[in-house]
Design a protein around this motif. Structure first.
Motif, PDB file in Angstrom:
ATOM      1  N   PHE A  22       1.450   9.428  -5.682  1.00 35.67           N
ATOM      2  CA  PHE A  22       1.705  10.813  -5.286  1.00 35.67           C
ATOM      3  C   PHE A  22       2.910  11.438  -5.981  1.00 35.67           C
ATOM      4  O   PHE A  22       3.030  12.657  -6.018  1.00 35.67           O
ATOM      5  CB  PHE A  22       1.865  10.915  -3.767  1.00 35.67           C
ATOM      6  CG  PHE A  22       0.574  10.709  -3.037  1.00 35.67           C
ATOM      7  CD1 PHE A  22      -0.571  11.405  -3.376  1.00 35.67           C
ATOM      8  CD2 PHE A  22       0.502   9.797  -2.004  1.00 35.67           C
ATOM      9  CE1 PHE A  22      -1.762  11.207  -2.710  1.00 35.67           C
ATOM     10  CE2 PHE A  22      -0.680   9.591  -1.320  1.00 35.67           C
ATOM     11  CZ  PHE A  22      -1.815  10.299  -1.678  1.00 35.67           C
ATOM     12  N   THR A  23       3.815  10.637  -6.516  1.00 34.43           N
ATOM     13  CA  THR A  23       4.982  11.214  -7.184  1.00 34.43           C
ATOM     14  C   THR A  23       4.809  11.317  -8.693  1.00 34.43           C
ATOM     15  O   THR A  23       5.742  11.771  -9.372  1.00 34.43           O
ATOM     16  CB  THR A  23       6.251  10.395  -6.878  1.00 34.43           C
ATOM     17  OG1 THR A  23       6.061   9.061  -7.303  1.00 34.43           O
ATOM     18  CG2 THR A  23       6.602  10.456  -5.424  1.00 34.43           C
ATOM     19  N   GLN A  24       3.684  10.933  -9.226  1.00 37.78           N
ATOM     20  CA  GLN A  24       3.446  11.072 -10.661  1.00 37.78           C
ATOM     21  C   GLN A  24       3.414  12.549 -11.028  1.00 37.78           C
ATOM     22  O   GLN A  24       2.637  13.322 -10.501  1.00 37.78           O
ATOM     23  CB  GLN A  24       2.118  10.434 -11.062  1.00 37.78           C
ATOM     24  CG  GLN A  24       2.143   8.946 -11.065  1.00 37.78           C
ATOM     25  CD  GLN A  24       3.017   8.386 -12.165  1.00 37.78           C
ATOM     26  OE1 GLN A  24       3.215   9.015 -13.191  1.00 37.78           O
ATOM     27  NE2 GLN A  24       3.545   7.204 -11.932  1.00 37.78           N
ATOM     28  N   GLY A  25       4.292  12.934 -11.929  1.00 35.49           N
ATOM     29  CA  GLY A  25       4.311  14.326 -12.388  1.00 35.49           C
ATOM     30  C   GLY A  25       4.810  15.289 -11.340  1.00 35.49           C
ATOM     31  O   GLY A  25       4.542  16.480 -11.417  1.00 35.49           O
ATOM     32  N   SER A  26       5.532  14.806 -10.370  1.00 38.20           N
ATOM     33  CA  SER A  26       6.003  15.653  -9.293  1.00 38.20           C
ATOM     34  C   SER A  26       7.472  15.998  -9.499  1.00 38.20           C
ATOM     35  O   SER A  26       8.204  15.319 -10.215  1.00 38.20           O
ATOM     36  CB  SER A  26       5.823  14.924  -7.962  1.00 38.20           C
ATOM     37  OG  SER A  26       6.473  15.615  -6.937  1.00 38.20           O
ATOM     38  N   VAL A  27       7.909  17.037  -8.830  1.00 40.02           N
ATOM     39  CA  VAL A  27       9.310  17.422  -8.870  1.00 40.02           C
ATOM     40  C   VAL A  27      10.140  16.438  -8.050  1.00 40.02           C
ATOM     41  O   VAL A  27      11.331  16.280  -8.263  1.00 40.02           O
ATOM     42  CB  VAL A  27       9.473  18.854  -8.304  1.00 40.02           C
ATOM     43  CG1 VAL A  27      10.919  19.287  -8.299  1.00 40.02           C
ATOM     44  CG2 VAL A  27       8.623  19.822  -9.096  1.00 40.02           C
ATOM     45  N   VAL A  28       9.507  15.733  -7.122  1.00 42.04           N
ATOM     46  CA  VAL A  28      10.205  14.806  -6.236  1.00 42.04           C
ATOM     47  C   VAL A  28      10.530  13.492  -6.950  1.00 42.04           C
ATOM     48  O   VAL A  28      11.410  12.758  -6.509  1.00 42.04           O
ATOM     49  CB  VAL A  28       9.328  14.535  -4.988  1.00 42.04           C
ATOM     50  CG1 VAL A  28      10.035  13.633  -4.012  1.00 42.04           C
ATOM     51  CG2 VAL A  28       8.948  15.846  -4.323  1.00 42.04           C
ATOM     52  N   ALA A  29       9.869  13.194  -8.047  1.00 43.83           N
ATOM     53  CA  ALA A  29       9.999  11.901  -8.726  1.00 43.83           C
ATOM     54  C   ALA A  29      11.450  11.518  -9.053  1.00 43.83           C
ATOM     55  O   ALA A  29      11.845  10.385  -8.786  1.00 43.83           O
ATOM     56  CB  ALA A  29       9.136  11.880  -9.973  1.00 43.83           C
ATOM     57  N   PRO A  30      12.280  12.396  -9.598  1.00 44.12           N
ATOM     58  CA  PRO A  30      13.665  11.973  -9.898  1.00 44.12           C
ATOM     59  C   PRO A  30      14.442  11.568  -8.649  1.00 44.12           C
ATOM     60  O   PRO A  30      15.280  10.681  -8.693  1.00 44.12           O
ATOM     61  CB  PRO A  30      14.288  13.208 -10.544  1.00 44.12           C
ATOM     62  CG  PRO A  30      13.148  13.997 -11.059  1.00 44.12           C
ATOM     63  CD  PRO A  30      12.009  13.724 -10.128  1.00 44.12           C
ATOM     64  N   PHE A  31      14.160  12.190  -7.528  1.00 45.48           N
ATOM     65  CA  PHE A  31      14.866  11.850  -6.294  1.00 45.48           C
ATOM     66  C   PHE A  31      14.404  10.510  -5.748  1.00 45.48           C
ATOM     67  O   PHE A  31      15.186   9.747  -5.196  1.00 45.48           O
ATOM     68  CB  PHE A  31      14.675  12.952  -5.251  1.00 45.48           C
ATOM     69  CG  PHE A  31      15.203  14.281  -5.709  1.00 45.48           C
ATOM     70  CD1 PHE A  31      16.568  14.480  -5.854  1.00 45.48           C
ATOM     71  CD2 PHE A  31      14.342  15.315  -6.025  1.00 45.48           C
ATOM     72  CE1 PHE A  31      17.064  15.703  -6.285  1.00 45.48           C
ATOM     73  CE2 PHE A  31      14.829  16.539  -6.448  1.00 45.48           C
ATOM     74  CZ  PHE A  31      16.184  16.717  -6.578  1.00 45.48           C
ATOM     75  N   ILE A  32      13.114  10.199  -5.900  1.00 43.20           N
ATOM     76  CA  ILE A  32      12.589   8.928  -5.451  1.00 43.20           C
ATOM     77  C   ILE A  32      13.196   7.799  -6.279  1.00 43.20           C
ATOM     78  O   ILE A  32      13.609   6.774  -5.742  1.00 43.20           O
ATOM     79  CB  ILE A  32      11.050   8.882  -5.563  1.00 43.20           C
ATOM     80  CG1 ILE A  32      10.416   9.951  -4.668  1.00 43.20           C
ATOM     81  CG2 ILE A  32      10.504   7.517  -5.238  1.00 43.20           C
ATOM     82  CD1 ILE A  32      10.652   9.764  -3.202  1.00 43.20           C
ATOM     83  N   VAL A  87       0.838  -1.210   0.000  1.00 42.61           N
ATOM     84  CA  VAL A  87       0.000   0.000   0.000  1.00 42.61           C
ATOM     85  C   VAL A  87       0.870   1.255   0.000  1.00 42.61           C
ATOM     86  O   VAL A  87       0.597   2.211  -0.741  1.00 42.61           O
ATOM     87  CB  VAL A  87      -0.968  -0.017   1.201  1.00 42.61           C
ATOM     88  CG1 VAL A  87      -1.630   1.333   1.388  1.00 42.61           C
ATOM     89  CG2 VAL A  87      -2.009  -1.102   1.025  1.00 42.61           C
ATOM     90  N   LEU A  88       1.931   1.267   0.811  1.00 38.92           N
ATOM     91  CA  LEU A  88       2.808   2.439   0.854  1.00 38.92           C
ATOM     92  C   LEU A  88       3.543   2.655  -0.466  1.00 38.92           C
ATOM     93  O   LEU A  88       3.687   3.800  -0.918  1.00 38.92           O
ATOM     94  CB  LEU A  88       3.809   2.304   1.997  1.00 38.92           C
ATOM     95  CG  LEU A  88       3.230   2.452   3.401  1.00 38.92           C
ATOM     96  CD1 LEU A  88       4.303   2.197   4.444  1.00 38.92           C
ATOM     97  CD2 LEU A  88       2.605   3.819   3.589  1.00 38.92           C
ATOM     98  N   MET A  89       3.989   1.588  -1.090  1.00 36.36           N
ATOM     99  CA  MET A  89       4.662   1.725  -2.385  1.00 36.36           C
ATOM    100  C   MET A  89       3.686   2.224  -3.451  1.00 36.36           C
ATOM    101  O   MET A  89       4.048   3.042  -4.301  1.00 36.36           O
ATOM    102  CB  MET A  89       5.290   0.402  -2.814  1.00 36.36           C
ATOM    103  CG  MET A  89       6.438  -0.033  -1.942  1.00 36.36           C
ATOM    104  SD  MET A  89       7.756   1.147  -1.887  1.00 36.36           S
ATOM    105  CE  MET A  89       8.659   0.659  -3.325  1.00 36.36           C
ATOM    106  N   GLY A  90       2.455   1.734  -3.417  1.00 36.09           N
ATOM    107  CA  GLY A  90       1.434   2.215  -4.351  1.00 36.09           C
ATOM    108  C   GLY A  90       1.129   3.686  -4.149  1.00 36.09           C
ATOM    109  O   GLY A  90       1.000   4.449  -5.111  1.00 36.09           O
ATOM    110  N   ALA A  91       1.033   4.104  -2.885  1.00 38.97           N
ATOM    111  CA  ALA A  91       0.780   5.517  -2.591  1.00 38.97           C
ATOM    112  C   ALA A  91       1.954   6.379  -3.050  1.00 38.97           C
ATOM    113  O   ALA A  91       1.756   7.481  -3.571  1.00 38.97           O
ATOM    114  CB  ALA A  91       0.534   5.699  -1.096  1.00 38.97           C
ATOM    115  N   LEU A  92       3.168   5.878  -2.858  1.00 31.28           N
ATOM    116  CA  LEU A  92       4.349   6.617  -3.309  1.00 31.28           C
ATOM    117  C   LEU A  92       4.326   6.817  -4.819  1.00 31.28           C
ATOM    118  O   LEU A  92       4.613   7.912  -5.315  1.00 31.28           O
ATOM    119  CB  LEU A  92       5.611   5.866  -2.893  1.00 31.28           C
ATOM    120  CG  LEU A  92       6.937   6.508  -3.243  1.00 31.28           C
ATOM    121  CD1 LEU A  92       7.133   7.763  -2.419  1.00 31.28           C
ATOM    122  CD2 LEU A  92       8.069   5.533  -3.005  1.00 31.28           C
ATOM    123  N   ILE A  93       3.946   5.799  -5.544  1.00 35.57           N
ATOM    124  CA  ILE A  93       3.880   5.902  -7.006  1.00 35.57           C
ATOM    125  C   ILE A  93       2.793   6.883  -7.433  1.00 35.57           C
ATOM    126  O   ILE A  93       2.993   7.709  -8.325  1.00 35.57           O
ATOM    127  CB  ILE A  93       3.643   4.513  -7.635  1.00 35.57           C
ATOM    128  CG1 ILE A  93       4.898   3.657  -7.470  1.00 35.57           C
ATOM    129  CG2 ILE A  93       3.251   4.621  -9.102  1.00 35.57           C
ATOM    130  CD1 ILE A  93       4.708   2.205  -7.831  1.00 35.57           C
TER     131      ILE A  93
END
Length: 53
Positions: A39-49, A31-37
């Motif tokens: 919430f980071t779609q199209g985000s500035v944080v995505a490259p860091f994740i 569930v946490l990995m799914g939420a991470l995916i």
């Protein structure tokens, strides 16, 4: 939202009746990995994740 809580209650009842408590960390991790995916779609944080993994 009610359907989500019904699903959570059903999963908890399944684990409680069949003594499958070892499934809880797996379900929480998924569930946490799914939420991470989500919430980071199209985000500035995505490259860091992605660099963490």
């Amino acid at each position: 939202m009610k359907a989500f809580f019904d699903l959570v209650i059903d999963i908890w009842d399944f684990m409680k009746v069949r003594k499958k408590y070892w499934l809880a960390p797996l379900i929480i991790t998924i569930v946490l990995m799914g939420a991470l995916i989500v919430f980071t779609q199209g985000s500035v944080v995505a490259p860091f994740i992605y660099s963490i993994f």
